[in-house]
Scaffold this active site. Structure first.
Site, short mmCIF file in Angstrom:
data_model
loop_
_atom_site.label_atom_id
_atom_site.label_comp_id
_atom_site.label_asym_id
_atom_site.label_seq_id
_atom_site.Cartn_x
_atom_site.Cartn_y
_atom_site.Cartn_z
N HIS A 185 0.88 -1.19 0.00
CA HIS A 185 -0.03 0.07 0.01
C HIS A 185 0.99 1.20 0.02
CE1 HIS A 185 -4.29 -0.65 -0.32
NE2 HIS A 185 -4.13 -1.84 0.97
N GLU A 209 2.86 -5.97 -3.87
CA GLU A 209 1.94 -5.04 -4.44
C GLU A 209 2.25 -3.60 -4.03
OE1 GLU A 209 -2.79 -3.75 -4.67
OE2 GLU A 209 -2.09 -6.04 -4.61
N HIS A 284 -7.33 -5.14 -10.25
CA HIS A 284 -7.35 -4.60 -8.89
C HIS A 284 -9.08 -4.46 -8.90
CE1 HIS A 284 -8.18 -1.29 -6.04
NE2 HIS A 284 -7.22 -2.18 -5.25
#
Length: 381
Positions: A185, A209, A284
């Site tokens: 994130h 990610e 996503h």
């Protein structure tokens, strides 16, 4: 055929749906939303509807060009998300008008099933092993977890050990035959991301990610160059031009969101661009059923597809779940960790319009959590 109206519906837990009507009775559904900014996107959809009413909805590409290029100011999350949901609805109408699924209009299916993954833990992950076990019981063969909760931009050894320990606990539950992806994130600096990814590599995550914030994409190549783990990103990128530099930096997995990155039309082009860099597509999608249906249509027809995110049971889903707004839940089942290809026309999702209108009457004001570090700076949510 002409578009007669565009409606929007603010539905819990944090979504926005749109409904495009035509003079021939065919209706298309889309999901244009920025999480936490749904009302803002709603206004953008209303503005764009002035360009659409009276037009032939089957001219999907021409209308996409009109929505994205007819004004002086272009792009950005709000406009791209508004375009994305409307684009989904136009493809839905086109498929329904021809009696075929959207993936057939994209060149035909290249696979009969799509592997999906689900979330475990939350923004402050804990008890992840138990959550992983529940996902395995549901049939999933892959999960994704946050690498950490609120954490310093240059984490301590104790904080790094916490990230490794949580991943190790999940790996023990999953064994070697299932996969776990780790979402950073953008919570770490470039230096910290390089350090932590190195510690995680022996546990073989499927990918890491968004190791750094999108505004530091010019440093992403430094992370890729020292990483033994595939790097993924893209949920906060909204066009082919946004994706070009991160693909040049060497990411292994592109993650455009079908409700943010210009819809089916643009994500299909992003996938083709990614293929020229030997990168895979993993859309996503922590969102609702229409966004997932649009993502699956792309996945069915995309050669370099990897895996699909879906939000059933995600920690954001309070007061409503993904399947609450569909009449037929069977197409979204994943008993063996995959969703089978369907042949229903358009997006192939049968929306419960009564439930949607009732939910819109309640509405929502979902906002992302606001978190600060001890030094007063803001933490990534």
């Amino acid at each position: 055929m002409k578009i007669t109206s565009v409606e929007t519906f603010l539905v819990p837990p944090r979504w926005l749906f749109c409904r495009v009507s035509t003079d021939e009775g065919i209706v298309g559904w889309g999901e244009p939303v920025v999480e936490g900014r749904a009302e803002t996107v709603r206004a953008a959809v209303d503005e764009l509807s002035d360009l659409l009413v009276g037009q032939d909805p089957r001219r999907v590409e021409d209308l996409w060009q009109l929505m994205t290029k007819a004004a002086f100011y272009r792009g950005g999350p709000v406009l791209s998300s508004a375009v994305a949901g409307l684009d989904q609805a136009l493809w839905d109408i086109l498929g329904k008008s021809l009696g075929v699924p959207v993936h057939q209009l994209l060149g035909g299916a290249v696979r009969d099933e799509v592997r999906v993954y689900g979330w475990i833990g939350g923004d402050e992950p804990s008890a992840v092993a138990e959550a992983a076990a529940r996902q395995v019981e549901s049939g999933l063969t892959a999960v994704k977890m946050n690498g950490s909760g609120r954490i310093g931009r240059m984490p301590t050894r104790e904080e790094v050990d916490g990230v490794v320990t949580r991943l190790a606990a999940v790996r023990e539950v999953l064994g070697d035959s299932r996969d776990v992806a780790v979402d950073f994130h953008g919570r770490f600096t470039v230096a910290a991301a390089r350090r932590v990814i190195g510690e995680l590599a022996p546990l073989h995550p499927l990918f890491v990610e968004e190791p750094v914030l999108p505004e530091y994409a010019h440093r992403l190549g430094d992370v890729v160059a020292t990483s033994g783990v595939p790097i993924a990103c893209g949920e906060r990128l909204y066009s082919r031009t946004d994706f070009l530099p991160v693909l040049q930096a060497g990411i292994a997995v592109a993650q455009p969101d079908l409700s943010h990155a210009g819809g089916i039309s643009e994500v299909r082009r992003i996938a083709a661009l990614a293929e020229t860099f030997d990168a895979l597509l993993a859309p996503h999608c922590p969102l609702g059923p229409i966004a997932l249906a649009a993502s699956l249509q792309v996945a069915f027809a995309t050669p370099n597809f990897l895996i699909q995110e879906q939000s059933i049971g995600i920690h954001y889903n309070v007061d409503a779940e993904l399947l609450d707004y569909v009449l037929d839940r069977a197409p979204f089942a994943f008993p063996e960790g995959v969703i089978r290809r369907w042949e229903a026309p358009g997006l192939g999702v049968d929306i419960d319009e009564d439930a949607v209108r009732a939910a819109d009457a309640r509405g929502h004001r979902w906002r992302p959590p606001v978190r600060r570090h001890e030094d007063g700076s803001f933490a990534e949510w």
